[in-house]
Design a protein around this motif. Structure first.
Motif, PDB file in Angstrom:
ATOM      1  N   GLU A  71       0.822  -1.204   0.000  1.00 46.49           N
ATOM      2  CA  GLU A  71       0.000   0.000   0.000  1.00 46.49           C
ATOM      3  C   GLU A  71       0.861   1.262   0.000  1.00 46.49           C
ATOM      4  O   GLU A  71       0.473   2.285  -0.550  1.00 46.49           O
ATOM      5  N   SER A  72       2.043   1.186   0.616  1.00 47.21           N
ATOM      6  CA  SER A  72       2.890   2.388   0.683  1.00 47.21           C
ATOM      7  C   SER A  72       3.356   2.817  -0.704  1.00 47.21           C
ATOM      8  O   SER A  72       3.410   4.015  -1.007  1.00 47.21           O
ATOM      9  N   ALA A  73       3.663   1.857  -1.574  1.00 46.24           N
ATOM     10  CA  ALA A  73       4.075   2.218  -2.933  1.00 46.24           C
ATOM     11  C   ALA A  73       2.919   2.870  -3.685  1.00 46.24           C
ATOM     12  O   ALA A  73       3.103   3.834  -4.428  1.00 46.24           O
ATOM     13  N   ALA A  74       1.698   2.351  -3.467  1.00 44.33           N
ATOM     14  CA  ALA A  74       0.528   2.958  -4.108  1.00 44.33           C
ATOM     15  C   ALA A  74       0.293   4.360  -3.581  1.00 44.33           C
ATOM     16  O   ALA A  74      -0.062   5.268  -4.338  1.00 44.33           O
ATOM     17  N   LEU A  75       0.507   4.555  -2.272  1.00 42.02           N
ATOM     18  CA  LEU A  75       0.339   5.888  -1.696  1.00 42.02           C
ATOM     19  C   LEU A  75       1.355   6.865  -2.272  1.00 42.02           C
ATOM     20  O   LEU A  75       1.020   8.012  -2.576  1.00 42.02           O
ATOM     21  N   VAL A  76       2.584   6.412  -2.420  1.00 41.91           N
ATOM     22  CA  VAL A  76       3.625   7.274  -2.997  1.00 41.91           C
ATOM     23  C   VAL A  76       3.288   7.608  -4.441  1.00 41.91           C
ATOM     24  O   VAL A  76       3.395   8.757  -4.873  1.00 41.91           O
ATOM     25  N   GLY A  77       2.852   6.600  -5.195  1.00 35.65           N
ATOM     26  CA  GLY A  77       2.468   6.843  -6.587  1.00 35.65           C
ATOM     27  C   GLY A  77       1.309   7.816  -6.690  1.00 35.65           C
ATOM     28  O   GLY A  77       1.295   8.717  -7.528  1.00 35.65           O
ATOM     29  N   HIS A  78       0.328   7.659  -5.807  1.00 36.44           N
ATOM     30  CA  HIS A  78      -0.825   8.566  -5.805  1.00 36.44           C
ATOM     31  C   HIS A  78      -0.382   9.987  -5.423  1.00 36.44           C
ATOM     32  O   HIS A  78      -0.852  10.964  -6.003  1.00 36.44           O
ATOM     33  N   GLY A  79       0.520  10.091  -4.464  1.00 35.14           N
ATOM     34  CA  GLY A  79       1.019  11.406  -4.055  1.00 35.14           C
ATOM     35  C   GLY A  79       1.790  12.091  -5.170  1.00 35.14           C
ATOM     36  O   GLY A  79       1.642  13.291  -5.396  1.00 35.14           O
ATOM     37  N   LEU A  80       2.620  11.325  -5.886  1.00 30.09           N
ATOM     38  CA  LEU A  80       3.357  11.905  -7.008  1.00 30.09           C
ATOM     39  C   LEU A  80       2.417  12.343  -8.123  1.00 30.09           C
ATOM     40  O   LEU A  80       2.608  13.402  -8.730  1.00 30.09           O
ATOM     41  N   GLN A  81       1.380  11.548  -8.369  1.00 28.98           N
ATOM     42  CA  GLN A  81       0.421  11.919  -9.406  1.00 28.98           C
ATOM     43  C   GLN A  81      -0.329  13.186  -9.006  1.00 28.98           C
ATOM     44  O   GLN A  81      -0.527  14.088  -9.829  1.00 28.98           O
ATOM     45  N   ALA A  82      -0.726  13.288  -7.750  1.00 30.22           N
ATOM     46  CA  ALA A  82      -1.435  14.475  -7.278  1.00 30.22           C
ATOM     47  C   ALA A  82      -0.530  15.701  -7.355  1.00 30.22           C
ATOM     48  O   ALA A  82      -0.959  16.789  -7.754  1.00 30.22           O
ATOM     49  N   ALA A  83       0.758  15.543  -7.001  1.00 31.31           N
ATOM     50  CA  ALA A  83       1.697  16.663  -7.079  1.00 31.31           C
ATOM     51  C   ALA A  83       1.907  17.095  -8.522  1.00 31.31           C
ATOM     52  O   ALA A  83       2.007  18.285  -8.820  1.00 31.31           O
ATOM     53  N   SER A  84       1.965  16.130  -9.428  1.00 30.89           N
ATOM     54  CA  SER A  84       2.133  16.450 -10.846  1.00 30.89           C
ATOM     55  C   SER A  84       0.931  17.209 -11.385  1.00 30.89           C
ATOM     56  O   SER A  84       1.078  18.195 -12.107  1.00 30.89           O
ATOM     57  N   VAL A  85      -0.275  16.759 -11.031  1.00 33.00           N
ATOM     58  CA  VAL A  85      -1.489  17.447 -11.480  1.00 33.00           C
ATOM     59  C   VAL A  85      -1.531  18.852 -10.897  1.00 33.00           C
ATOM     60  O   VAL A  85      -1.870  19.820 -11.581  1.00 33.00           O
ATOM     61  N   ASN A  86      -1.159  18.986  -9.630  1.00 34.60           N
ATOM     62  CA  ASN A  86      -1.145  20.301  -8.991  1.00 34.60           C
ATOM     63  C   ASN A  86      -0.129  21.217  -9.670  1.00 34.60           C
ATOM     64  O   ASN A  86      -0.422  22.383  -9.925  1.00 34.60           O
ATOM     65  N   ALA A  87       1.055  20.705  -9.974  1.00 39.31           N
ATOM     66  CA  ALA A  87       2.077  21.518 -10.641  1.00 39.31           C
ATOM     67  C   ALA A  87       1.614  21.929 -12.035  1.00 39.31           C
ATOM     68  O   ALA A  87       1.835  23.068 -12.461  1.00 39.31           O
ATOM     69  N   GLN A  88       0.955  21.025 -12.734  1.00 45.46           N
ATOM     70  CA  GLN A  88       0.442  21.357 -14.069  1.00 45.46           C
ATOM     71  C   GLN A  88      -0.612  22.450 -13.997  1.00 45.46           C
ATOM     72  O   GLN A  88      -0.626  23.366 -14.816  1.00 45.46           O
ATOM     73  N   SER A  89      -1.489  22.369 -13.004  1.00 49.95           N
ATOM     74  CA  SER A  89      -2.533  23.394 -12.899  1.00 49.95           C
ATOM     75  C   SER A  89      -1.936  24.743 -12.521  1.00 49.95           C
ATOM     76  O   SER A  89      -2.368  25.775 -13.037  1.00 49.95           O
ATOM     77  N   VAL A  90      -0.935  24.750 -11.652  1.00 43.44           N
ATOM     78  CA  VAL A  90      -0.275  26.008 -11.290  1.00 43.44           C
ATOM     79  C   VAL A  90       0.430  26.594 -12.506  1.00 43.44           C
ATOM     80  O   VAL A  90       0.356  27.804 -12.768  1.00 43.44           O
ATOM     81  N   LEU A  91       1.117  25.760 -13.277  1.00 41.74           N
ATOM     82  CA  LEU A  91       1.793  26.227 -14.484  1.00 41.74           C
ATOM     83  C   LEU A  91       0.796  26.767 -15.489  1.00 41.74           C
ATOM     84  O   LEU A  91       1.009  27.830 -16.090  1.00 41.74           O
ATOM     85  N   GLN A  92      -0.324  26.065 -15.678  1.00 40.89           N
ATOM     86  CA  GLN A  92      -1.334  26.519 -16.629  1.00 40.89           C
ATOM     87  C   GLN A  92      -1.948  27.840 -16.177  1.00 40.89           C
ATOM     88  O   GLN A  92      -2.178  28.730 -16.991  1.00 40.89           O
ATOM     89  N   ASP A  93      -2.188  27.995 -14.875  1.00 41.88           N
ATOM     90  CA  ASP A  93      -2.725  29.264 -14.363  1.00 41.88           C
ATOM     91  C   ASP A  93      -1.737  30.402 -14.615  1.00 41.88           C
ATOM     92  O   ASP A  93      -2.128  31.507 -14.993  1.00 41.88           O
ATOM     93  N   GLY A  94      -0.447  30.136 -14.391  1.00 40.37           N
ATOM     94  CA  GLY A  94       0.565  31.158 -14.649  1.00 40.37           C
ATOM     95  C   GLY A  94       0.635  31.530 -16.121  1.00 40.37           C
ATOM     96  O   GLY A  94       0.760  32.712 -16.473  1.00 40.37           O
ATOM     97  N   LEU A  95       0.551  30.528 -16.997  1.00 41.57           N
ATOM     98  CA  LEU A  95       0.575  30.822 -18.435  1.00 41.57           C
ATOM     99  C   LEU A  95      -0.668  31.603 -18.850  1.00 41.57           C
ATOM    100  O   LEU A  95      -0.587  32.528 -19.668  1.00 41.57           O
ATOM    101  N   ASP A  96      -1.819  31.249 -18.278  1.00 42.89           N
ATOM    102  CA  ASP A  96      -3.055  31.977 -18.597  1.00 42.89           C
ATOM    103  C   ASP A  96      -2.963  33.434 -18.144  1.00 42.89           C
ATOM    104  O   ASP A  96      -3.439  34.331 -18.831  1.00 42.89           O
ATOM    105  N   ARG A  97      -2.338  33.655 -17.017  1.00 40.01           N
ATOM    106  CA  ARG A  97      -2.219  35.008 -16.481  1.00 40.01           C
ATOM    107  C   ARG A  97      -1.382  35.903 -17.399  1.00 40.01           C
ATOM    108  O   ARG A  97      -1.632  37.092 -17.507  1.00 40.01           O
ATOM    109  N   PHE A  98      -0.382  35.323 -18.041  1.00 40.34           N
ATOM    110  CA  PHE A  98       0.479  36.098 -18.938  1.00 40.34           C
ATOM    111  C   PHE A  98       0.027  36.025 -20.395  1.00 40.34           C
ATOM    112  O   PHE A  98       0.734  36.466 -21.286  1.00 40.34           O
ATOM    113  N   GLY A  99      -1.132  35.442 -20.634  1.00 41.70           N
ATOM    114  CA  GLY A  99      -1.665  35.378 -21.988  1.00 41.70           C
ATOM    115  C   GLY A  99      -1.037  34.301 -22.842  1.00 41.70           C
ATOM    116  O   GLY A  99      -1.090  34.350 -24.070  1.00 41.70           O
ATOM    117  N   LEU A 100      -0.407  33.320 -22.215  1.00 37.81           N
ATOM    118  CA  LEU A 100       0.236  32.235 -22.954  1.00 37.81           C
ATOM    119  C   LEU A 100      -0.478  30.913 -22.727  1.00 37.81           C
ATOM    120  O   LEU A 100       0.116  29.845 -22.820  1.00 37.81           O
TER     121      LEU A 100
END
Length: 136
Positions: A71-100
């Motif tokens: 279960e710990s490996a699944a938890l780590v995988g889920h955490g990495l996936q959630a962090a990746s999705v969060n980073a993508q959304s932050v990056l997309q918000d930043g690009l939207d803010r600058f018109g990119l």
């Protein structure tokens, strides 16, 4: 005046620096600037240390120790996936803010992005070292 007479005269004039009337004030101002810079560095490093300690303590306190081995490996995988999705959304918000927002980064492969990020980090570190060496 010949060159043989001129050179020793110049050397005598510049052999001893004249004392200026505001020399103690200048020395005090330079020492104050040096102390202010070191205080600022001390404050920034202290704040970064406290912030890092807080993040580390939070992560240590929120670790789930009751997880099963698989279960710990699944938890780590889920955490990495959630962090990746969060980073993508932050990056997309930043690009939207600058018109990119419509900028597509999909054709750029992972290895190219790694080298671009590495070059950026090296450039930032070089600039930081340059500024630090100019302050000292």
């Amino acid at each position: 005046m010949s060159a043989e007479e001129f050179d020793p005269a110049i050397e005598r004039l510049f052999a001893r620096a004249p004392s200026l009337p505001d020399a103690p004030l200048f020395t005090a101002e330079v020492e104050q600037r040096l102390q202010r810079g070191s205080r600022l560095r001390f404050l920034i490093l202290g704040l970064a240390s406290v912030l890092g300690l807080g993040v580390a303590a939070r992560e240590v306190l929120t670790v789930r120790l009751s997880a099963e081995p698989g279960e710990s490996a699944a938890l780590v995988g889920h955490g990495l996936q959630a962090a990746s999705v969060n980073a993508q959304s932050v990056l997309q918000d930043g690009l939207d803010r600058f018109g990119l927002g419509s900028m597509d980064l999909a054709p750029v492969g992972g290895m190219q992005m790694f080298w671009v990020a590495a070059a950026g980090l090296i450039a930032v570190a070089s600039i930081g070292l340059l500024r630090l060496s100019q302050e000292v």
